[in-house]
Write a protein that holds these residues in place. Structure first.
Motif, PDB file in Angstrom:
ATOM      1  N   ARG A  87      38.281  35.175  39.085  1.00 40.00           N
ATOM      2  CA  ARG A  87      37.314  34.060  39.061  1.00 40.00           C
ATOM      3  C   ARG A  87      37.790  32.916  39.944  1.00 40.00           C
ATOM      4  N   ALA A  88      39.069  32.623  39.881  1.00 40.40           N
ATOM      5  CA  ALA A  88      39.588  31.515  40.684  1.00 40.40           C
ATOM      6  C   ALA A  88      39.514  31.820  42.179  1.00 40.40           C
ATOM      7  N   ARG A  89      39.666  33.081  42.564  1.00 39.58           N
ATOM      8  CA  ARG A  89      39.641  33.469  43.977  1.00 39.58           C
ATOM      9  C   ARG A  89      38.226  33.759  44.466  1.00 39.58           C
ATOM     10  N   GLY A  90      37.234  33.659  43.596  1.00 38.23           N
ATOM     11  CA  GLY A  90      35.868  33.921  44.010  1.00 38.23           C
ATOM     12  C   GLY A  90      35.526  35.384  44.087  1.00 38.23           C
ATOM     13  N   MET A 134      29.706  26.907  48.354  1.00 37.61           N
ATOM     14  CA  MET A 134      29.801  25.810  47.395  1.00 37.61           C
ATOM     15  C   MET A 134      31.162  25.140  47.522  1.00 37.61           C
ATOM     16  N   LEU A 135      31.189  23.885  47.201  1.00 30.82           N
ATOM     17  CA  LEU A 135      32.434  23.127  47.221  1.00 30.82           C
ATOM     18  C   LEU A 135      32.522  22.346  45.909  1.00 30.82           C
ATOM     19  N   TRP A 136      33.540  22.641  45.143  1.00 30.39           N
ATOM     20  CA  TRP A 136      33.717  22.013  43.836  1.00 30.39           C
ATOM     21  C   TRP A 136      34.793  20.944  43.927  1.00 30.39           C
ATOM     22  N   LEU A 137      34.539  19.852  43.244  1.00 25.05           N
ATOM     23  CA  LEU A 137      35.520  18.773  43.138  1.00 25.05           C
ATOM     24  C   LEU A 137      35.846  18.572  41.657  1.00 25.05           C
ATOM     25  N   ALA A 138      37.115  18.668  41.341  1.00 25.78           N
ATOM     26  CA  ALA A 138      37.557  18.514  39.948  1.00 25.78           C
ATOM     27  C   ALA A 138      38.103  17.107  39.729  1.00 25.78           C
ATOM     28  N   PRO A 164      32.152  36.395  39.453  1.00 32.52           N
ATOM     29  CA  PRO A 164      31.328  35.201  39.210  1.00 32.52           C
ATOM     30  C   PRO A 164      31.936  34.322  38.124  1.00 32.52           C
ATOM     31  N   ASP A 165      31.717  33.036  38.286  1.00 29.08           N
ATOM     32  CA  ASP A 165      32.229  32.057  37.309  1.00 29.08           C
ATOM     33  C   ASP A 165      31.100  31.074  36.979  1.00 29.08           C
ATOM     34  N   PRO A 166      30.081  31.533  36.243  1.00 31.66           N
ATOM     35  CA  PRO A 166      28.941  30.639  35.954  1.00 31.66           C
ATOM     36  C   PRO A 166      29.353  29.480  35.060  1.00 31.66           C
ATOM     37  N   PRO A 179      36.665  25.980  46.804  1.00 35.94           N
ATOM     38  CA  PRO A 179      35.380  26.695  46.795  1.00 35.94           C
ATOM     39  C   PRO A 179      34.967  27.201  45.419  1.00 35.94           C
ATOM     40  N   THR A 180      35.884  27.315  44.469  1.00 37.01           N
ATOM     41  CA  THR A 180      35.529  27.765  43.125  1.00 37.01           C
ATOM     42  C   THR A 180      35.932  26.691  42.110  1.00 37.01           C
ATOM     43  N   PRO A 181      35.209  26.609  40.995  1.00 43.73           N
ATOM     44  CA  PRO A 181      35.536  25.554  40.016  1.00 43.73           C
ATOM     45  C   PRO A 181      36.912  25.716  39.398  1.00 43.73           C
ATOM     46  N   LEU A 182      37.307  26.959  39.133  1.00 44.87           N
ATOM     47  CA  LEU A 182      38.604  27.170  38.498  1.00 44.87           C
ATOM     48  C   LEU A 182      39.747  26.796  39.440  1.00 44.87           C
ATOM     49  N   ALA A 183      39.603  27.154  40.720  1.00 47.73           N
ATOM     50  CA  ALA A 183      40.641  26.793  41.685  1.00 47.73           C
ATOM     51  C   ALA A 183      40.729  25.278  41.850  1.00 47.73           C
ATOM     52  N   ALA A 184      39.575  24.601  41.865  1.00 49.18           N
ATOM     53  CA  ALA A 184      39.601  23.138  41.977  1.00 49.18           C
ATOM     54  C   ALA A 184      40.326  22.519  40.796  1.00 49.18           C
TER      55      ALA A 184
END
Length: 486
Positions: free
Chosen positions: A220-223, A1-5, A226-228, A140-145
């Motif tokens: 969660r930020a590092r994957g 997955m690729l998240w864009l914030a 899980p971060d639903p 790759p994770t929403p929190l990191a984005a």
């Protein structure tokens, strides 16, 4: 997955400044919790000496022309939802991350839009049309984005993206509700300055100091955990408002703000592959009922420029009862939109679209009843075989001149009819006309006192004009000219 914030900095401020016509106007938002203090201010106010956290009286002393508005959290939440609706044209997988971020999962959209950089460029252009300034970042994770966007950074060009995450400052943890101010102070007391320093601390020691939530956040930020996320469900109706920084009755200022909402509406329609032929522009006053403008189009469209053009015509001729403090746009009834593709010979429907836009503009400038069109009526009598029609406020046709109901499906006669009918038939001398072909007998109208018995002929006049004449069979008889073919 690729998240864009999409992170909107100073969201309480941008709720109002997106409707600000002149950027050199000093403007600030006041936090009414406790003593009134400046929560955030625009660049013009900061240049005059206004500072965040400053008492209200001090700010007004250093900037006499400072415009102020109290913070409105409900409008901040509504703006995030509007951004999510607008971003639906890029991906259906959208999640809200209050208080200031919208997250898009764009992995499945990369091929359609030509890659990550193209999506980011289109997002920046679209956000500028909405009047918003935002920071974008992918991970790759929403929190990191979200953390990369908060720091104004992107993924490292080389190496593991988690190394870039370790280099982020400790302050990003404060944006999450799971990490309290006391926990941040504890981590700073332990000498941690960056996320990598926190990750190097013993997890058991953090747990003993009630800071185990930080370890979970980093995982969660590092994957590693899980971060639903809850997916955003776009509404079935478009209903958004824009608060003005100061009340105004200037049509240009109102149109400037309305363009922001029309851009949002157009993108929402494109995401749903839909169009509208009617929407409502509401002008909200402080102590008066809202002034409502019905924006009616001749044909379904999802173009914000066309909507803005019609709104300009309506606003220029509008007399407002008092100044406007906010605007709203509502669109309820969606219509199917079929994109028109160009072919080898250009866009064949472009001329019709331009003609309909001209009609819409004339109707907006001259009034709903000033523009009419012809419609066929199922009647053999030439005088009663057509009527003019106007348009209701909701875009439906209405008869204007004839008592008979119009019938769009009426079958036109198979005999030739002139395009130019005279308002009243004129008496002629038959010796100046040469009859062409057989007569067409018309006997009708006995039910509405319009009884007639006529024989119609195609005839050529002595000056070679092709005419439509008839012989009156009822007394006193005679020959008459009904119309011209050309």
């Amino acid at each position: 997955m690729l998240w864009l914030a999409i992170l909107v900095p100073d969201l309480p401020l941008q709720v109002f400044t997106r409707g600000l016509t002149h950027t050199n106007t000093p403007f600030a938002v006041v936090d009414r919790m406790g003593a009134a203090r400046i929560l955030c201010a625009n660049a013009a106010a900061l240049a005059l000496g206004v500072q965040t956290g400053q008492p209200l009286s001090t700010a007004q002393a250093v900037a006499l022309a400072l415009q102020l508005q109290p913070r409105q959290p409900e409008r901040e939440a509504a703006l995030l939802a509007e951004i999510a609706c607008w971003a639906g044209r890029f991906t259906p997988r959208i999640s809200l991350a209050p208080p200031d971020t919208v997250l898009l999962e764009i992995h499945s959209s990369l091929r359609l839009f030509g890659g990550q950089s193209h999506i980011e460029n289109q997002l920046k252009e679209g956000l500028a049309q909405l009047g918003l300034r935002a920071r974008l970042a992918c991970a790759p994770t929403p929190l990191a984005a979200r953390w990369f966007a908060a720091c104004g950074q992107g993924l490292p060009a080389r190496g593991d993206w988690r190394c870039g995450l370790d280099a982020l400052p400790l302050a990003v943890l404060g944006s999450e509700g799971d990490c309290s101010a006391a926990t941040l102070e504890l981590l700073r007391g332990l000498g941690a300055q960056r996320l990598g320093d926190v990750r190097a601390l013993p997890a058991a020691g953090l747990a003993r100091r009630q800071a185990q939530s930080v370890s979970l956040l980093l995982a969660r930020a590092r994957g590693e955990q899980p971060d639903p996320r809850l997916w955003f469900a776009p509404p079935e109706r478009f209903h958004h408002e824009l608060a003005l920084p100061a009340p105004t009755d200037s049509s240009e200022a109102l149109l400037f703000a309305a363009r922001r909402l029309f851009a949002s509406l157009a993108s929402w329609l494109q995401a749903r592959h839909a169009a509208i032929d009617h929407c409502r522009l509401r002008l909200l006053h402080e102590r008066q009922p809202a002034t409502v403008l019905e924006i009616v189009l001749g044909q379904a469209a999802n173009d914000e420029a066309h909507l803005a053009l019609i709104a300009r015509e309506r606003l220029d001729s509008l007399a407002l009862p008092t100044e406007v403090c906010a605007l709203g746009v509502d669109a309820d009834h969606l219509l199917a939109h079929v994109p028109r593709a160009d072919d080898l010979f250009g866009a064949p429907g472009q001329a019709r679209d331009q003609a309909m836009r001209l009609v819409d503009r004339l109707r907006a400038r001259l009034g709903e009843n000033a523009i009419r069109h012809l419609a066929p009526v199922a009647d053999h009598r030439p005088e009663a075989a057509w009527q003019t029609q106007g348009r209701t406020q909701h875009g439906r046709q209405r008869p204007a001149t004839s008592k008979a109901a119009s019938n769009p499906e009426a079958v036109l006669p198979d005999r030739r009819r002139p395009f130019w009918l005279l308002p009243h038939a004129t008496v002629i001398s038959p010796q100046h006309y040469t009859l062409l072909g057989d007569a067409e007998r018309i006997e009708s109208g006995w039910w509405d006192d319009g009884d007639m018995r006529r024989d119609y002929f195609l005839a050529q006049r002595s000056d070679n004009t092709l005419c439509w004449i008839y012989h009156e069979l009822s007394p006193p008889g005679g020959w008459y000219l009904q119309g011209y073919f050309g």
